[in-house]
Every structure is written in structure tokens, then in C-alpha cells.
Motif scaffolding. Structure first.
Motif, PDB file in Angstrom:
ATOM      1  N   GLU A 284      28.150  11.277  31.684  1.00  0.00           N
ATOM      2  CA  GLU A 284      28.528  10.299  30.657  1.00  0.00           C
ATOM      3  C   GLU A 284      27.993   8.931  31.053  1.00  0.00           C
ATOM      4  O   GLU A 284      28.730   8.025  31.455  1.00  0.00           O
ATOM      5  N   PHE A 285      26.698   8.809  31.009  1.00  0.00           N
ATOM      6  CA  PHE A 285      26.046   7.564  31.425  1.00  0.00           C
ATOM      7  C   PHE A 285      24.738   7.449  30.645  1.00  0.00           C
ATOM      8  O   PHE A 285      23.990   8.414  30.545  1.00  0.00           O
ATOM      9  N   PHE A 286      24.486   6.257  30.111  1.00  0.00           N
ATOM     10  CA  PHE A 286      23.265   6.081  29.310  1.00  0.00           C
ATOM     11  C   PHE A 286      22.687   4.699  29.589  1.00  0.00           C
ATOM     12  O   PHE A 286      23.367   3.690  29.392  1.00  0.00           O
ATOM     13  N   HIS A 287      21.434   4.689  30.068  1.00  0.00           N
ATOM     14  CA  HIS A 287      20.721   3.421  30.251  1.00  0.00           C
ATOM     15  C   HIS A 287      19.872   3.200  28.993  1.00  0.00           C
ATOM     16  O   HIS A 287      18.936   3.951  28.736  1.00  0.00           O
ATOM     17  N   LEU A 288      20.250   2.202  28.222  1.00  0.00           N
ATOM     18  CA  LEU A 288      19.594   1.982  26.931  1.00  0.00           C
ATOM     19  C   LEU A 288      19.134   0.518  26.849  1.00  0.00           C
ATOM     20  O   LEU A 288      19.869  -0.359  26.381  1.00  0.00           O
ATOM     21  N   PRO A 289      17.878   0.252  27.317  1.00  0.00           N
ATOM     22  CA  PRO A 289      17.425  -1.139  27.422  1.00  0.00           C
ATOM     23  C   PRO A 289      17.387  -1.850  26.069  1.00  0.00           C
ATOM     24  O   PRO A 289      16.755  -1.377  25.138  1.00  0.00           O
ATOM     25  N   ASN A 316      27.705   4.950  17.649  1.00  0.00           N
ATOM     26  CA  ASN A 316      27.602   6.418  17.519  1.00  0.00           C
ATOM     27  C   ASN A 316      27.823   7.109  18.859  1.00  0.00           C
ATOM     28  O   ASN A 316      28.512   8.126  18.936  1.00  0.00           O
ATOM     29  N   LEU A 317      27.192   6.531  19.884  1.00  0.00           N
ATOM     30  CA  LEU A 317      27.337   7.117  21.218  1.00  0.00           C
ATOM     31  C   LEU A 317      28.797   7.116  21.647  1.00  0.00           C
ATOM     32  O   LEU A 317      29.306   8.107  22.181  1.00  0.00           O
ATOM     33  N   ARG A 318      29.448   5.974  21.419  1.00  0.00           N
ATOM     34  CA  ARG A 318      30.851   5.877  21.871  1.00  0.00           C
ATOM     35  C   ARG A 318      31.776   6.740  21.032  1.00  0.00           C
ATOM     36  O   ARG A 318      32.790   7.216  21.519  1.00  0.00           O
ATOM     37  N   ARG A 319      31.388   6.959  19.768  1.00  0.00           N
ATOM     38  CA  ARG A 319      32.197   7.842  18.936  1.00  0.00           C
ATOM     39  C   ARG A 319      32.074   9.278  19.461  1.00  0.00           C
ATOM     40  O   ARG A 319      33.043  10.016  19.572  1.00  0.00           O
ATOM     41  N   GLN A 320      30.823   9.659  19.783  1.00  0.00           N
ATOM     42  CA  GLN A 320      30.570  11.015  20.291  1.00  0.00           C
ATOM     43  C   GLN A 320      31.204  11.213  21.664  1.00  0.00           C
ATOM     44  O   GLN A 320      31.695  12.286  21.983  1.00  0.00           O
ATOM     45  N   CYS A 321      31.174  10.161  22.484  1.00  0.00           N
ATOM     46  CA  CYS A 321      31.597  10.297  23.877  1.00  0.00           C
ATOM     47  C   CYS A 321      32.309   9.004  24.305  1.00  0.00           C
ATOM     48  O   CYS A 321      31.676   8.102  24.857  1.00  0.00           O
ATOM     49  N   PRO A 322      33.589   8.913  24.036  1.00  0.00           N
ATOM     50  CA  PRO A 322      34.307   7.642  24.233  1.00  0.00           C
ATOM     51  C   PRO A 322      34.213   7.099  25.657  1.00  0.00           C
ATOM     52  O   PRO A 322      34.259   5.893  25.853  1.00  0.00           O
ATOM     53  N   ASP A 323      34.060   7.978  26.658  1.00  0.00           N
ATOM     54  CA  ASP A 323      34.045   7.508  28.050  1.00  0.00           C
ATOM     55  C   ASP A 323      32.661   7.119  28.540  1.00  0.00           C
ATOM     56  O   ASP A 323      32.484   6.854  29.724  1.00  0.00           O
ATOM     57  N   ILE A 324      31.679   7.137  27.673  1.00  0.00           N
ATOM     58  CA  ILE A 324      30.314   6.942  28.170  1.00  0.00           C
ATOM     59  C   ILE A 324      30.138   5.560  28.802  1.00  0.00           C
ATOM     60  O   ILE A 324      30.624   4.557  28.282  1.00  0.00           O
ATOM     61  N   ALA A 325      29.501   5.552  29.980  1.00  0.00           N
ATOM     62  CA  ALA A 325      29.175   4.280  30.637  1.00  0.00           C
ATOM     63  C   ALA A 325      27.776   3.869  30.176  1.00  0.00           C
ATOM     64  O   ALA A 325      26.880   4.703  30.080  1.00  0.00           O
ATOM     65  N   LEU A 326      27.623   2.586  29.877  1.00  0.00           N
ATOM     66  CA  LEU A 326      26.333   2.114  29.369  1.00  0.00           C
ATOM     67  C   LEU A 326      25.735   1.080  30.308  1.00  0.00           C
ATOM     68  O   LEU A 326      26.450   0.247  30.863  1.00  0.00           O
ATOM     69  N   SER A 327      24.419   1.133  30.445  1.00  0.00           N
ATOM     70  CA  SER A 327      23.739   0.050  31.155  1.00  0.00           C
ATOM     71  C   SER A 327      22.512  -0.344  30.336  1.00  0.00           C
ATOM     72  O   SER A 327      22.113   0.363  29.412  1.00  0.00           O
ATOM     73  N   SER A 347      26.024 -13.112  23.467  1.00  0.00           N
ATOM     74  CA  SER A 347      27.074 -12.569  22.592  1.00  0.00           C
ATOM     75  C   SER A 347      26.948 -11.049  22.481  1.00  0.00           C
ATOM     76  O   SER A 347      27.950 -10.340  22.361  1.00  0.00           O
ATOM     77  N   LEU A 348      25.717 -10.534  22.558  1.00  0.00           N
ATOM     78  CA  LEU A 348      25.559  -9.073  22.538  1.00  0.00           C
ATOM     79  C   LEU A 348      26.181  -8.446  23.787  1.00  0.00           C
ATOM     80  O   LEU A 348      26.864  -7.422  23.712  1.00  0.00           O
ATOM     81  N   LEU A 349      25.954  -9.095  24.922  1.00  0.00           N
ATOM     82  CA  LEU A 349      26.534  -8.576  26.174  1.00  0.00           C
ATOM     83  C   LEU A 349      28.060  -8.551  26.079  1.00  0.00           C
ATOM     84  O   LEU A 349      28.712  -7.598  26.505  1.00  0.00           O
ATOM     85  N   ALA A 350      28.606  -9.635  25.490  1.00  0.00           N
ATOM     86  CA  ALA A 350      30.068  -9.711  25.367  1.00  0.00           C
ATOM     87  C   ALA A 350      30.579  -8.652  24.398  1.00  0.00           C
ATOM     88  O   ALA A 350      31.677  -8.115  24.559  1.00  0.00           O
ATOM     89  N   GLU A 351      29.748  -8.357  23.378  1.00  0.00           N
ATOM     90  CA  GLU A 351      30.178  -7.384  22.374  1.00  0.00           C
ATOM     91  C   GLU A 351      30.108  -5.951  22.913  1.00  0.00           C
ATOM     92  O   GLU A 351      31.045  -5.175  22.761  1.00  0.00           O
ATOM     93  N   VAL A 352      29.002  -5.611  23.550  1.00  0.00           N
ATOM     94  CA  VAL A 352      28.846  -4.221  24.016  1.00  0.00           C
ATOM     95  C   VAL A 352      29.701  -3.954  25.249  1.00  0.00           C
ATOM     96  O   VAL A 352      30.248  -2.882  25.423  1.00  0.00           O
ATOM     97  N   ARG A 353      29.821  -4.953  26.104  1.00  0.00           N
ATOM     98  CA  ARG A 353      30.517  -4.768  27.389  1.00  0.00           C
ATOM     99  C   ARG A 353      29.948  -3.574  28.158  1.00  0.00           C
ATOM    100  O   ARG A 353      30.599  -2.554  28.367  1.00  0.00           O
ATOM    101  N   TYR A 354      28.678  -3.759  28.598  1.00  0.00           N
ATOM    102  CA  TYR A 354      28.023  -2.733  29.414  1.00  0.00           C
ATOM    103  C   TYR A 354      28.762  -2.588  30.739  1.00  0.00           C
ATOM    104  O   TYR A 354      29.381  -3.531  31.227  1.00  0.00           O
ATOM    105  N   ASP A 355      28.600  -1.405  31.338  1.00  0.00           N
ATOM    106  CA  ASP A 355      29.172  -1.209  32.672  1.00  0.00           C
ATOM    107  C   ASP A 355      28.331  -1.919  33.719  1.00  0.00           C
ATOM    108  O   ASP A 355      28.842  -2.396  34.725  1.00  0.00           O
TER     109      ASP A 355
END
Ligand code: SAH
Ligand code: F3S
Length: 476
Positions: A284-289, A316-327, A347-355
Motif C-alpha cells: 500500500e504505497f504509491f510514488h506519484l510525482p 480514486n486511489l484512496r477510495r480503492q485503498c484507504p491506507d495507501i501511503a503516498l509519496s 497548498s497541494l502538499l497541504a491538501e494531499v498530505r503525502y507520507d
């Protein structure tokens, strides 16, 4: 270590046979990304049948190669200064061949030979498989050699990784090379060439060999893995999509964990998103630049998505997999980036709150589209923007890490923790990663530390404390 070299298709001349040649030593220093680390493995693989043993001591080496990165100019400067420090070795060893491989080699070619008089060999990433032939040419009448022509797609041959005796718990498998995207800032399409996909059969064989050698976690590697197979299917051959490839690798017995890197947000489509939570080993980890939070900058970067369409994918990703960690990756100070556009990134960083994130100051790269736009944001301003991005993210990362305290998580134990070599209270700690890619350090009794019995095991830990970049826990 490899004893033979298999090519998917064979377009090589034969180098001089090894018979009667004395043992030789090769020192390779690797800069930059995982692709280069992988190419270094292939360099060792291709040289082994010619009596080359890897060494960590450049003074012992008959062949020194710097496997270089040119994605930002700092990496390039680092490599040039290393080259300068290695030069004196040539005076003591007439037999020594000094070479530059990787992305700087591809980018500079003949120019690098002209600039550095003591350099013998320059070759791009496409020529790793031909290295023994290139060495013969250096030792023969040519003396100094530069080889940077890209192979045509149809002639490009992947080297199949051979079984090794140093397989790690977590291993990478290259599934494609090159990048067909046109991001305005990026030099990779110039240094790595067009996308070419490895055959699915070869990928599966490589994964099986790694698992047989002790690997438990496999990361599929490419500049833009979502494009996997498009070049093969364009020729009319049947090939799995990337999402199907994930499922095929997941089905291999012994693959406990599966990861991939890197994806372009444009190609992060529903069939891939559907794999999360559905393909058991897929972590449950996705690096999405994302690079920037501003639509104008994204357009100037030629990223072909908007802030809104990126955010929709995250949702969509979080709906499919609520625990997914994002970078993600962020660039600050792209040509023309105004303060307001920079604020959009914050503001995007604050909105997404990447891990976690990787953030870079824009670095002008020769030949790219962005280089024509001028490097307009002054260095001190880039520095300030980078510091702001990092500060904002540090707070988010901290909060996310602290939320793990008290939780029970599964880790895959990789080996002794970094702290163990520093001595002190961390002396007998081992480290593993969670599925969300966080490092957890765990103390073990002295006897168990030395027995290595934990390495490669999946184990439950309770998190006791959040440190700045890792967690500290105990086995449950
Ligand atoms: N898809 C690739 C991206 C390669 S470059 C991958 O495999 O990760 C990695 C990151 O470096 C990019 O996402 C970008 O954020 C950063 N980068 C690339 N070119 C850059 C440049 N000219 N200046 C600053 N950062 C850059
Ligand atoms: Fe570079 Fe963009 Fe490809 S960042 S590697 S051109 S996806």
C-alpha cells in the motif's frame, strides 16, 4: 556471481576470449537512481566471465568506472570531482582503464573524452552489454573510445540477470528502459533513449531466480512503468498491460511483497488503481510525482495533467485503498515560477498530505525545452522555496509518523539497522520496512542479532516511538 551472459536477442560482436588472462579487478562507483544501481549489477555480470572481480579499492583496480547521473547538475559536478581525484592512479598503473558510464557519458560522449585527457572510455547505458568489446577496443589500436549511439528499439537487448549469491531480501527488477514522455525539465529521455520493454517471460524468470535466491520483496523498475509493453504491443505481439504484469508477478510463489516505481500521473489509470487492495502482495504505497501544484507550471512542464485531474487520481486511489501511503517529487523554481504559483505547490502538499516527498531546486539541463526558457528564479529564492516545502512536509510527515505509535504493523526484516553500526544503545537493532515503506528499528537479544535468523522474515511489531525518519518498535 554470474558465470554466463544471456541476451534476449544477440546483436553483439564477440570480445577476446578470457583464456589465459590474469585475474583483474573492477571498481565501479554508482551515482544517481536505482536504474544506475541496476546497470552496475549488469556491468559486474557482463565482466565476470572475463575474469573481473569487483573491488571496493580503486587502487587495486585494473578498471575503474564511474556510473553517472545527470538529472541535476549537482550530481554531474560530484562525478567530475571524483574523476579528478582518481586521475593520479593512472600514473602508477599503466594497465588501468578509467571510464565513465551512465547518463553523463551518454550526454557528453566525445566531448567528455576531449575535456578529460586521462579518460579512456565513455559509454552510454545502451552499451553495458557490449562492455567487454569496448575494453578490447581501448586496449587495441583505438586507445580511447566513446560509444553513445542508441540502439534502435528492435535491436535493443536486455541482459538477463543471472542467479547471484548475494541476493537481498528486497530486490529490483528492471522491466523497461528509457522514457517517451517529454517533460520540459527532464534529461532522462535524452540520456536513456526511447522506451523499450523487457519481455514478460524474461521478467518472470528474473523474479523467480531472485525469489529462489532469498528475495521476498520485488520492486519493478522503469522510468514510467505504466507504459510497460506499449512498444511490444505496437509491433502486434501480445503483451500484458502493467496491471496484468503486477498480477502475474504476484502469482509467483515466494513473492511476499511487490512494489513498483515510477509512474507518470497521466498513465495512472483505473486498471492500475484497481490492483491496490486486490493484488495481495502489492504494498500500500504509491510514488506519484506531481512536480508542481500550479496548472500554469504543469503546462509549461508539459506534464499533461492538471492539479484537479491529479487530485482526482489521488482520491480514486484512496477510495480503492484507504491506507495507501503516498509519496511524490516536487520541483521548485521552474523557469517563470511566480510566488503565487509556488504557493499552489504548498497548498497541494497541504491538501494531499503525502507520507513523504522528494523536493528539488530546478536545475537547467542542456538540450531540454525548459533550458530555452532561461533559469529565471534566482538561486537564493529557489533555496527559500525548497526550505519552505521541506518545512511544511516535515510537519506532515511527523504527524503521520506519530499516528503510528501504539499500532501493530507487519515488517519485512531486511538486516541490521543503520544504527547498529554506530554502536551505543542502537547496537543490536535490526530494521525492516512496513508495507507503507516506513523503516522500523527493533532491538533484539545479542545472540539473535548475530544469528541473522530474522532476516527475510515477516513479523508483527508494535510501534513504541516515532523518530524523524523512522519508527522504533518491539516484536509482538
Ligand atoms: N520518472 C522518473 C523521473 C526521473 S527524475 C523516475 O523514475 O523517477 C526524478 C525526479 O527528479 C523527477 O521526478 C523530478 O522531480 C526531478 N528532476 C528531474 N529533472 C530535474 C531538473 N532538471 N531539475 C530539478 N529536478 C529534476
Ligand atoms: Fe523524466 Fe518525465 Fe520521463 S520526469 S523520466 S521525462 S516521465
Amino acid at each position: 556471481m554470474a558465470t554466463s551472459v544471456q541476451l534476449e536477442s544477440n546483436s553483439m560482436q564477440s570480445p577476446t576470449s578470457v583464456d589465459g588472462q590474469p585475474p583483474r579487478f573492477v571498481y565501479v562507483q554508482t551515482f544517481g537512481c536505482q536504474m544506475n544501481v541496476n546497470d552496475t549489477d549488469r556491468i559486474h555480470q557482463v565482466l565476470a566471465p572475463y575474469n573481473y572481480t569487483p573491488t571496493t579499492d580503486p587502487a587495486q583496480a585494473n578498471l575503474i568506472l564511474l556510473n553517472t547521473c545527470s538529472v541535476r547538475d549537482r550530481a554531474e559536478h560530484k562525478m567530475m570531482s571524483r574523476l579528478g581525484r582518481l586521475a593520479p592512479l593512472k600514473e602508477f598503473n599503466d594497465d588501468l582503464i578509467l571510464g565513465v558510464a551512465g547518463c553523463v557519458a551518454q550526454q557528453e560522449g566525445e566531448k567528455l573524452l576531449a575535456k578529460v585527457p586521462y579518460l579512456d572510455l565513455v559509454f552510454g547505458p545502451d552499451h553495458v552489454a557490449k562492455l567487454p568489446v569496448l575494453l578490447d577496443r581501448v586496449r587495441g589500436s583505438e586507445g580511447r573510445v566513446s560509444e553513445t549511439k542508441f540502439f534502435k528499439r528492435k535491436d535493443y537487448a536486455f541482459l538477463e540477470a543471472e542467479p547471484r549469491d548475494d541476493v537481498k531480501v528486497s530486490e529490483f527488477v528492471t522491466i523497461m528502459k528509457g522514457c517517451d514522455k517529454v517533460c520540459a525539465f527532464c534529461i532522462v529521455p535524452f540520456t536513456r533513449g526511447r522506451e523499450v520493454s523487457k519481455s514478460p517471460e524474461m521478467i518472470i524468470r528474473e523474479v523467480k531466480k531472485l525469489v529462489a535466491g532469498g528475495a521476498r520483496e520485488i520492486t519493478l523498475l522503469g522510468q514510467n512503468v505504466n507504459s510497460y509493453g506499449k512498444d511490444i504491443s505496437a509491433k502486434g505481439d501480445r503483451v500484458p498491460t502493467f496491471a496484468q504484469l503486477l498480477r502475474d508477478v504476484d502469482a509467483i510463489e515466494g513473492v511476499e511483497r511487490l512494489r513498483f516505481t515510477t509512474s507518470h500521473p497521466m498513465d495512472c489509470i483505473d486498471d492500475l488503481i484497481a490492483c491496490f487492495g486486490d493484488v495481495p502482495s502489492l504494498c500500500e504505497f504509491f510514488h506519484l510525482p506531481v512536480q508542481s501544484g500550479s496548472n500554469e507550471i504543469l503546462e509549461a512542464m508539459r506534464r499533461f495533467y492538471t492539479r484537479a485531474s491529479y487530485l482526482a487520481r489521488v482520491e480514486n486511489l484512496r477510495r480503492q485503498c484507504p491506507d495507501i501511503a503516498l509519496s511524490t517529487d516536487i520541483i521548485v523554481g521552474f523557469p517563470g515560477e511566480t510566488e503565487a504559483q509556488f504557493q499552489d505547490t504548498l497548498s497541494l502538499l497541504a491538501e494531499v498530505r503525502y507520507d513523504s516527498i522528494f523536493a528539488f531546486k530546478y536545475s537547467e539541463r542542456p538540450g531540454t525545452r525548459a533550458a530555452k526558457m532561461g533559469d529565471t528564479v534566482p538561486e537564493p529564492e529557489k533555496k527559500r522555496r525548497l526550505a519552505e516545502v521541506l518545512e511544511l512536509q516535515a510537519g506532515i510527515t511527523r504527524a503521520k509518523m506519530e499516528a503510528y505509535v501504539g499500532q501493530e504493523l507487519e515488517i519485512l526484516v531486511e538486516g541490521p539497522s543503520k544504527k547498529s553500526s554506530a554502536g551505543g544503545e542502537g547496537r543490536f537493532q535490526i530494521m525492516g520496512r512496513t508495507r507503507s515503506n516506513l523503516i522500523v528499528n527493533v532491538p533484539v537479544p545479542l545472540g539473535e542479532f548475530w544469528s541473522n535468523r530474522w532476516i527475510g522474515r515477516l513479523a508483527k511489531v508494535r510501534v513504541l516511538e516515532a523518530k524523524s525518519n523512522s519508527l522504533f518498535g518491539e516484536f509482538v
